[in-house]
Write a protein that holds these residues in place. Sequence first.
Motif, PDB file in Angstrom:
ATOM      1  N   ILE A 207      -4.202 -35.880 -19.922  1.00  0.00           N
ATOM      2  CA  ILE A 207      -4.437 -34.431 -20.036  1.00  0.00           C
ATOM      3  C   ILE A 207      -5.251 -33.981 -18.825  1.00  0.00           C
ATOM      4  O   ILE A 207      -6.316 -34.556 -18.543  1.00  0.00           O
ATOM      5  N   ALA A 208      -4.767 -32.964 -18.127  1.00  0.00           N
ATOM      6  CA  ALA A 208      -5.595 -32.349 -17.076  1.00  0.00           C
ATOM      7  C   ALA A 208      -6.469 -31.322 -17.785  1.00  0.00           C
ATOM      8  O   ALA A 208      -6.030 -30.203 -18.062  1.00  0.00           O
ATOM      9  N   THR A 209      -7.679 -31.733 -18.119  1.00  0.00           N
ATOM     10  CA  THR A 209      -8.551 -30.829 -18.883  1.00  0.00           C
ATOM     11  C   THR A 209      -9.041 -29.683 -18.005  1.00  0.00           C
ATOM     12  O   THR A 209      -9.506 -28.663 -18.501  1.00  0.00           O
ATOM     13  N   SER A 210      -8.941 -29.870 -16.688  1.00  0.00           N
ATOM     14  CA  SER A 210      -9.287 -28.813 -15.743  1.00  0.00           C
ATOM     15  C   SER A 210      -8.412 -28.986 -14.514  1.00  0.00           C
ATOM     16  O   SER A 210      -8.115 -30.116 -14.120  1.00  0.00           O
ATOM     17  N   GLY A 211      -7.962 -27.884 -13.904  1.00  0.00           N
ATOM     18  CA  GLY A 211      -7.149 -27.966 -12.700  1.00  0.00           C
ATOM     19  C   GLY A 211      -5.770 -28.527 -12.977  1.00  0.00           C
ATOM     20  O   GLY A 211      -5.269 -28.461 -14.111  1.00  0.00           O
ATOM     21  N   SER A 212      -5.164 -29.102 -11.951  1.00  0.00           N
ATOM     22  CA  SER A 212      -3.797 -29.612 -12.116  1.00  0.00           C
ATOM     23  C   SER A 212      -3.594 -30.924 -11.359  1.00  0.00           C
ATOM     24  O   SER A 212      -4.266 -31.190 -10.352  1.00  0.00           O
TER      25      SER A 212
ATOM     26  N   LEU B 132       0.824 -31.503 -14.787  1.00  0.00           N
ATOM     27  CA  LEU B 132      -0.153 -31.248 -15.851  1.00  0.00           C
ATOM     28  C   LEU B 132      -1.101 -30.170 -15.336  1.00  0.00           C
ATOM     29  O   LEU B 132      -1.851 -30.402 -14.389  1.00  0.00           O
ATOM     30  N   ASP B 133      -1.039 -28.996 -15.942  1.00  0.00           N
ATOM     31  CA  ASP B 133      -1.810 -27.877 -15.410  1.00  0.00           C
ATOM     32  C   ASP B 133      -2.405 -26.973 -16.484  1.00  0.00           C
ATOM     33  O   ASP B 133      -2.825 -25.862 -16.203  1.00  0.00           O
ATOM     34  N   ARG B 134      -2.391 -27.480 -17.706  1.00  0.00           N
ATOM     35  CA  ARG B 134      -3.015 -26.730 -18.809  1.00  0.00           C
ATOM     36  C   ARG B 134      -3.767 -27.719 -19.685  1.00  0.00           C
ATOM     37  O   ARG B 134      -3.265 -28.805 -19.969  1.00  0.00           O
ATOM     38  N   PRO B 135      -4.956 -27.336 -20.173  1.00  0.00           N
ATOM     39  CA  PRO B 135      -5.728 -28.290 -20.981  1.00  0.00           C
ATOM     40  C   PRO B 135      -5.121 -28.575 -22.351  1.00  0.00           C
ATOM     41  O   PRO B 135      -5.583 -29.474 -23.052  1.00  0.00           O
ATOM     42  N   TRP B 136      -4.074 -27.855 -22.724  1.00  0.00           N
ATOM     43  CA  TRP B 136      -3.415 -28.131 -24.012  1.00  0.00           C
ATOM     44  C   TRP B 136      -2.072 -28.827 -23.829  1.00  0.00           C
ATOM     45  O   TRP B 136      -1.299 -28.963 -24.774  1.00  0.00           O
ATOM     46  N   LYS B 137      -1.787 -29.270 -22.587  1.00  0.00           N
ATOM     47  CA  LYS B 137      -0.557 -30.030 -22.351  1.00  0.00           C
ATOM     48  C   LYS B 137      -0.914 -31.491 -22.129  1.00  0.00           C
ATOM     49  O   LYS B 137      -1.770 -31.807 -21.301  1.00  0.00           O
ATOM     50  N   GLY B 138      -0.277 -32.390 -22.871  1.00  0.00           N
ATOM     51  CA  GLY B 138      -0.559 -33.811 -22.691  1.00  0.00           C
ATOM     52  C   GLY B 138       0.723 -34.555 -22.368  1.00  0.00           C
ATOM     53  O   GLY B 138       1.796 -34.207 -22.890  1.00  0.00           O
ATOM     54  N   LEU B 139       0.614 -35.562 -21.517  1.00  0.00           N
ATOM     55  CA  LEU B 139       1.781 -36.393 -21.193  1.00  0.00           C
ATOM     56  C   LEU B 139       1.629 -37.726 -21.915  1.00  0.00           C
ATOM     57  O   LEU B 139       0.704 -38.492 -21.637  1.00  0.00           O
ATOM     58  N   LEU B 140       2.545 -37.967 -22.849  1.00  0.00           N
ATOM     59  CA  LEU B 140       2.562 -39.245 -23.579  1.00  0.00           C
ATOM     60  C   LEU B 140       3.364 -40.256 -22.768  1.00  0.00           C
ATOM     61  O   LEU B 140       4.528 -39.995 -22.423  1.00  0.00           O
TER      62      LEU B 140
ATOM     63  N   ALA C 292     -10.027 -30.757 -10.256  1.00  0.00           N
ATOM     64  CA  ALA C 292      -9.210 -31.297 -11.355  1.00  0.00           C
ATOM     65  C   ALA C 292      -9.941 -32.435 -12.074  1.00  0.00           C
ATOM     66  O   ALA C 292     -10.636 -33.242 -11.456  1.00  0.00           O
ATOM     67  N   VAL C 293      -9.753 -32.448 -13.381  1.00  0.00           N
ATOM     68  CA  VAL C 293     -10.254 -33.563 -14.198  1.00  0.00           C
ATOM     69  C   VAL C 293      -9.064 -34.074 -15.007  1.00  0.00           C
ATOM     70  O   VAL C 293      -8.452 -33.304 -15.762  1.00  0.00           O
ATOM     71  N   LEU C 294      -8.706 -35.340 -14.814  1.00  0.00           N
ATOM     72  CA  LEU C 294      -7.592 -35.930 -15.556  1.00  0.00           C
ATOM     73  C   LEU C 294      -8.156 -36.914 -16.574  1.00  0.00           C
ATOM     74  O   LEU C 294      -8.760 -37.926 -16.199  1.00  0.00           O
ATOM     75  N   MET C 295      -7.959 -36.580 -17.846  1.00  0.00           N
ATOM     76  CA  MET C 295      -8.492 -37.427 -18.914  1.00  0.00           C
ATOM     77  C   MET C 295      -7.368 -38.292 -19.477  1.00  0.00           C
ATOM     78  O   MET C 295      -6.235 -37.829 -19.624  1.00  0.00           O
ATOM     79  N   CYS C 296      -7.697 -39.540 -19.784  1.00  0.00           N
ATOM     80  CA  CYS C 296      -6.722 -40.459 -20.360  1.00  0.00           C
ATOM     81  C   CYS C 296      -7.234 -40.980 -21.698  1.00  0.00           C
ATOM     82  O   CYS C 296      -8.339 -41.538 -21.772  1.00  0.00           O
TER      83      CYS C 296
END
Length: 137
Positions: free
Chosen positions: A64-69, A85-93, A109-113
């Motif tokens: 999830i990109a919780t911030s930025g893209s 990934l450019d929205r905090p409510w979009k997740g890539l499974l 950007a912050v990419l959370m896993c």
Amino acid sequence: MKQSTVNDCRIIDIRRYSDTRGYLSVVENGIDIPFEIKRIYYLYMVPEVARGAHAHKALQQLLIATSGSVEVIMDDGQNKKSFMLDRPWKGLLIPPGLWRDLENFSGGAVLMCLASEGYDEHDYIRDYNEFKAYKGL
Ligand code: T46
């Protein structure tokens, strides 16, 4: 999952709740994703470089990109598929057995896993030729 392909990756809408105070998103074990979360890590303050360039043998992930893209390019050895990934409510499974490159991090950007397993370097394939052999290609 040696047989997994890029078509097994999917974008999910993460549950979100909004009111006059803004948004709250939630990912809960057993409800929102098909694996139990054992580890969380996140990438941030990434300069203009690519990260990733590896595959996992067993790890399942939700990015999830919780911030930025961030652009995530998935590769099964035969086909590639790009996910922005450019929205905090979009997740890539992401299922196991796929190569990924992480590119074009926007400023801030912050990419959370959210990950299905603890950290294990033996789960990584960091050589592309080794990855192709692993996939039987
Ligand atoms: C992935 C993408 C999205 C640890 O010690 N513990 C950990 O849980 C992790 C994830 C990393 N590390 C250490 C291992 C390396 O010395 O952190 C360093 C950087 O890791 P790496 O080069 O693997 O970072 P990325 O950005 O290429 O990949 C990471 C994850 O490793 C990977 O699972 O899918 O983020």
